[in-house]
Design a protein around this motif. Sequence first.
Motif, PDB file in Angstrom:
ATOM      1  N   TRP A  11       6.196   7.970 -11.857  1.00  0.00           N
ATOM      2  CA  TRP A  11       7.124   8.896 -11.206  1.00  0.00           C
ATOM      3  C   TRP A  11       7.869   8.249 -10.043  1.00  0.00           C
ATOM      4  O   TRP A  11       8.871   8.800  -9.572  1.00  0.00           O
ATOM      5  CB  TRP A  11       6.375  10.127 -10.692  1.00  0.00           C
ATOM      6  N   THR A  12       7.393   7.145  -9.533  1.00  0.00           N
ATOM      7  CA  THR A  12       8.014   6.514  -8.369  1.00  0.00           C
ATOM      8  C   THR A  12       9.371   5.937  -8.764  1.00  0.00           C
ATOM      9  O   THR A  12       9.449   4.980  -9.537  1.00  0.00           O
ATOM     10  CB  THR A  12       7.115   5.415  -7.793  1.00  0.00           C
ATOM     11  N   THR A  13      10.422   6.522  -8.238  1.00  0.00           N
ATOM     12  CA  THR A  13      11.787   6.117  -8.604  1.00  0.00           C
ATOM     13  C   THR A  13      12.516   5.411  -7.467  1.00  0.00           C
ATOM     14  O   THR A  13      13.663   5.005  -7.643  1.00  0.00           O
ATOM     15  CB  THR A  13      12.602   7.351  -9.016  1.00  0.00           C
ATOM     16  N   ARG A  14      11.877   5.257  -6.316  1.00  0.00           N
ATOM     17  CA  ARG A  14      12.510   4.602  -5.180  1.00  0.00           C
ATOM     18  C   ARG A  14      11.676   3.397  -4.765  1.00  0.00           C
ATOM     19  O   ARG A  14      10.541   3.235  -5.205  1.00  0.00           O
ATOM     20  CB  ARG A  14      12.636   5.587  -3.997  1.00  0.00           C
ATOM     21  N   ASP A  15      12.269   2.552  -3.927  1.00  0.00           N
ATOM     22  CA  ASP A  15      11.549   1.379  -3.443  1.00  0.00           C
ATOM     23  C   ASP A  15      11.919   1.127  -1.990  1.00  0.00           C
ATOM     24  O   ASP A  15      12.600   1.946  -1.354  1.00  0.00           O
ATOM     25  CB  ASP A  15      11.835   0.154  -4.314  1.00  0.00           C
ATOM     26  N   PHE A  16      11.473  -0.016  -1.470  1.00  0.00           N
ATOM     27  CA  PHE A  16      11.662  -0.308  -0.050  1.00  0.00           C
ATOM     28  C   PHE A  16      13.125  -0.480   0.324  1.00  0.00           C
ATOM     29  O   PHE A  16      13.483  -0.383   1.499  1.00  0.00           O
ATOM     30  CB  PHE A  16      10.878  -1.568   0.332  1.00  0.00           C
ATOM     31  N   SER A  17      14.004  -0.733  -0.634  1.00  0.00           N
ATOM     32  CA  SER A  17      15.427  -0.900  -0.320  1.00  0.00           C
ATOM     33  C   SER A  17      16.139   0.436  -0.130  1.00  0.00           C
ATOM     34  O   SER A  17      17.269   0.466   0.352  1.00  0.00           O
ATOM     35  CB  SER A  17      16.117  -1.698  -1.429  1.00  0.00           C
ATOM     36  N   SER A  18      15.497   1.543  -0.505  1.00  0.00           N
ATOM     37  CA  SER A  18      16.113   2.863  -0.353  1.00  0.00           C
ATOM     38  C   SER A  18      15.988   3.325   1.091  1.00  0.00           C
ATOM     39  O   SER A  18      15.043   2.960   1.804  1.00  0.00           O
ATOM     40  CB  SER A  18      15.440   3.875  -1.284  1.00  0.00           C
ATOM     41  N   LEU A  19      16.922   4.144   1.509  1.00  0.00           N
ATOM     42  CA  LEU A  19      16.888   4.697   2.856  1.00  0.00           C
ATOM     43  C   LEU A  19      15.817   5.778   2.917  1.00  0.00           C
ATOM     44  O   LEU A  19      15.812   6.702   2.108  1.00  0.00           O
ATOM     45  CB  LEU A  19      18.248   5.281   3.230  1.00  0.00           C
ATOM     46  N   LEU A  76       0.829  -1.205   0.000  1.00  0.00           N
ATOM     47  CA  LEU A  76       0.000   0.000   0.000  1.00  0.00           C
ATOM     48  C   LEU A  76       0.865   1.257   0.000  1.00  0.00           C
ATOM     49  O   LEU A  76       0.465   2.293  -0.557  1.00  0.00           O
ATOM     50  CB  LEU A  76      -0.920   0.006   1.218  1.00  0.00           C
ATOM     51  N   TYR A  77       2.034   1.196   0.633  1.00  0.00           N
ATOM     52  CA  TYR A  77       2.889   2.375   0.748  1.00  0.00           C
ATOM     53  C   TYR A  77       3.413   2.815  -0.607  1.00  0.00           C
ATOM     54  O   TYR A  77       3.448   4.018  -0.912  1.00  0.00           O
ATOM     55  CB  TYR A  77       4.042   2.047   1.697  1.00  0.00           C
ATOM     56  N   TRP A  78       3.803   1.865  -1.435  1.00  0.00           N
ATOM     57  CA  TRP A  78       4.475   2.217  -2.689  1.00  0.00           C
ATOM     58  C   TRP A  78       3.525   2.295  -3.877  1.00  0.00           C
ATOM     59  O   TRP A  78       3.887   2.862  -4.907  1.00  0.00           O
ATOM     60  CB  TRP A  78       5.579   1.208  -2.989  1.00  0.00           C
ATOM     61  N   LYS A  79       2.316   1.739  -3.772  1.00  0.00           N
ATOM     62  CA  LYS A  79       1.382   1.770  -4.893  1.00  0.00           C
ATOM     63  C   LYS A  79       0.318   2.836  -4.677  1.00  0.00           C
ATOM     64  O   LYS A  79      -0.016   3.180  -3.542  1.00  0.00           O
ATOM     65  CB  LYS A  79       0.730   0.400  -5.059  1.00  0.00           C
ATOM     66  N   LEU A  80      -0.233   3.328  -5.783  1.00  0.00           N
ATOM     67  CA  LEU A  80      -1.283   4.330  -5.720  1.00  0.00           C
ATOM     68  C   LEU A  80      -2.639   3.661  -5.545  1.00  0.00           C
ATOM     69  O   LEU A  80      -2.800   2.458  -5.747  1.00  0.00           O
ATOM     70  CB  LEU A  80      -1.270   5.183  -6.988  1.00  0.00           C
ATOM     71  N   ALA A  81      -3.618   4.469  -5.148  1.00  0.00           N
ATOM     72  CA  ALA A  81      -4.975   3.953  -4.963  1.00  0.00           C
ATOM     73  C   ALA A  81      -5.552   3.504  -6.301  1.00  0.00           C
ATOM     74  O   ALA A  81      -5.275   4.089  -7.358  1.00  0.00           O
ATOM     75  CB  ALA A  81      -5.855   5.027  -4.331  1.00  0.00           C
ATOM     76  N   ARG A  82      -6.386   2.425  -6.266  1.00  0.00           N
ATOM     77  CA  ARG A  82      -6.955   1.893  -7.502  1.00  0.00           C
ATOM     78  C   ARG A  82      -7.993   2.821  -8.102  1.00  0.00           C
ATOM     79  O   ARG A  82      -8.067   2.976  -9.318  1.00  0.00           O
ATOM     80  CB  ARG A  82      -7.571   0.525  -7.229  1.00  0.00           C
ATOM     81  N   GLN A  83      -8.815   3.428  -7.283  1.00  0.00           N
ATOM     82  CA  GLN A  83      -9.881   4.306  -7.773  1.00  0.00           C
ATOM     83  C   GLN A  83      -9.825   5.630  -7.026  1.00  0.00           C
ATOM     84  O   GLN A  83     -10.588   5.857  -6.084  1.00  0.00           O
ATOM     85  CB  GLN A  83     -11.251   3.645  -7.590  1.00  0.00           C
ATOM     86  N   PRO A  84      -8.933   6.508  -7.419  1.00  0.00           N
ATOM     87  CA  PRO A  84      -8.880   7.815  -6.752  1.00  0.00           C
ATOM     88  C   PRO A  84     -10.107   8.645  -7.081  1.00  0.00           C
ATOM     89  O   PRO A  84     -10.739   8.471  -8.128  1.00  0.00           O
ATOM     90  CB  PRO A  84      -7.603   8.447  -7.313  1.00  0.00           C
ATOM     91  N   SER A  85     -10.456   9.523  -6.203  1.00  0.00           N
ATOM     92  CA  SER A  85     -11.630  10.374  -6.396  1.00  0.00           C
ATOM     93  C   SER A  85     -11.324  11.471  -7.407  1.00  0.00           C
ATOM     94  O   SER A  85     -10.240  12.060  -7.409  1.00  0.00           O
ATOM     95  CB  SER A  85     -12.039  10.985  -5.059  1.00  0.00           C
ATOM     96  N   SER A  86     -12.320  11.739  -8.260  1.00  0.00           N
ATOM     97  CA  SER A  86     -12.196  12.819  -9.245  1.00  0.00           C
ATOM     98  C   SER A  86     -12.876  14.086  -8.786  1.00  0.00           C
ATOM     99  O   SER A  86     -12.903  15.078  -9.528  1.00  0.00           O
ATOM    100  CB  SER A  86     -12.792  12.371 -10.585  1.00  0.00           C
TER     101      SER A  86
END
Length: 582
Positions: free
Chosen positions: A201-209, A85-95
Motif C-alpha cells: 500500500w505504500t505509494t510514497r517515498d522520502f522524495s515526497s513532501l 525504519l520510517y518507510w518499512k513495516l516491522a519484521r515480526q508484528p504482534s498477532s
Amino acid sequence: MSSTDSGYSATDIITYIGVPLAVLGVLPILYNTIATLAALSKIKRMLRHGRLTALTRSDVVNRVIEVELPRYAVTPCDRFAETELYWKLARQPSSIPGGSWTTFNWQARAIGAKTQRVEYADQLRQPQVDVAFDQLVAYLLDLGALPEAHGWKLLRSTGLWTPTGCSLMKSPDGYHDALTIAPLDDSDGHLSLKAKWSSDWTTRDFSSLPPYWIRLPPPPIIEPTVTETIEPVEPAEGSSTSADEPHVDDVEKGLEQKEKSSLRKQSLDSVQKQAEKNDRATITCQISVDGLISAMSQEEGAIFSSADVQSLYIEHLRVRASKNDGVWFASIATAYGTTSQTVLWNYKIPDEILNFARRDTVPCGVLAVLDVVDDSQTPEWATSYDAAEEERELFIRRSNERHEAFVSESRMQPAQRDAAVRDRMHREINQRMQDTRDRQRREYQRRETRMSEALQSPKWDTKLVSQHNLRWLRERKEPSTVGVNIGASLAVRDIVGMLLHRMVLDGEFASSICKILDLWKAWAENGGMRRSDLEALRDKQELFALASLLVALVRDTVTAHEGTLSLDLQECLRIWKTVRLG
C-alpha cells in the motif's frame, strides 16, 4: 455379616473403591495443571513471536495465568534520520489482539505496565499505546493513506459513541481500511483506534513532501540588462609615463591595504552569497497545530531529504501572544497549502481571521482615491462637480467686468482715465489673487468632501479588491518600494507563495506586511475605515495591494473547504490530542 464372612476385607474395600475415588478427585487438578501449562506455553510462544517482554505467573490449581505487559507511548520514527525504519513495516508484528500498532516501527517509551489475569491464551490482550493523533494521521498520510470523509464526520459528531469498525483512513486503492475505531475495553476514556497496513500500500517515498509541510518556490529571477563596458585604453608604445608612476613604498602600502580590505570583503561576500543562495532556493516549511515549526532551504529540483538542507531563522514568524505575525503567516501558509495537493489540515485558521476574510471591508471609493480603479468602475458614491463650467462662467464674468471698465474709461478725461486704469489694473491683480485663493480653497474642500464620501462608499469584498490591486501592481510604472516585482504571467497563488518565501527570509518585510494586515483587520472590526487609515494606506499602498492578495487566498480557502473533510479533520485533531492505538 462380617467382612471376613463375605470374603472382602476392609483393605480390599479401600483398595477397590477408595483409590479410584481419590484418583477421580485428583484428575481435575491434573487437568487444570496441564491446561494451564499448555495455555502458558502458548502465551509465551505468542509473546516470543511478537518480540514482547512480559512477566508471566501461573496458578495451576485455580487455572489462572497472570501476564504483566509494559505500556508504551510511541511516536513515528524520524523521517530523515531513520529513513529505512520510517518507510518499512516491522519484521515480526504482534498477532495478539490490541497489538496492531506493532505493524509499524516506532520510537517507544515505557510509561507503565498492565497486569492481566486470563485462563485461555486467546483471552490475552496487548496493551494499547499512547500516540499523538496528529502524528499518527500525518504518518499514515505520508505512507499514502486516504482520509475517509464519512468516518471523520461521524467521529466529529458522535465522539466516543462512534461505532466500532468505522473507517477513518483507507488504503491508497480505497478498498481496505487502514485506520478504524476499536473497542473501548483498554482505552481509559481515550479514543481507541486500530491500524492495518500492507507494504504494497505504500505509494510514497522520502522524495515526497511530507504532510503538514508546504513548499515555497523562489521568485522568478529577473535577468539584468546588458550594459556596455568601456575597456581602458593602453598607452601607446614609446610614450612617457614616468611622471605618473607611483613610488615602491606607495605600492607596498597599497598592497597591504588591499589585503586587509579583501579579508573584510570575503566575510561580507560569504554572507551575501548565502543570502543570494537562499533567495534562489526553494523553502519548505513545517506547519503544526501551533504554527510554523521549522523552515529549510534546498536547491530547486533537489530531493526532499536531510542532505544539503539548511535550517532558516524563523523566530520572527513564530506564534506569540504579543504579536500577530506568526498567526498571519501560519494562516496564510495553511490557505496556500490546502489549495494545492499538499495535505495541510492540522493548523486551524482562527475564526476571527476567517470572519475577516469573508467580510466586505474596503470601500470602493478608497480604491478610487488611491487611483487603483476609475470612478466609472464603481457605483456612484461621490458628488460630481463641473469645474470646467465654473471656470468658463468665471472667465465670462471677469471679461464682462473688464469690458464695462474699458467703456467707462473711454468716456473719461485723460487724467481721470489714467487714474481709472491704474485702479482697474490694481483691482484685477487683487481679483486674480482672490480667484486663485478661492479656487484652491474650493479644491481643498472638494478633496476633503471626496475623502469623506470615499470612506462612506459601498464596501467591496476581498476578492474584488485583490483583482483590482493585482492589475494596479502589474500596470504601475514606478519601481517597487519593497523589492517585489509582479509579473504578468504569475497567478495569485504563485504570488502568495513568493510573498511567503520573502517573509521567511526578510523579517522587516514580514513585519511591515503584517502591520498592514493588523491595520486592515482593526478597521474591519471597529466600524469601518477612518481618515488616518486611508492616509496609512496611501503611504503603504504597495504593501496594502500585496496584503489583499494574501487575504483573498484565505477567503478562497474558506469558501472551498467550509463544511468539508478538512474542517472535520481539524476539529477531530483539536479534540483528541492523544489516542490509544491497538
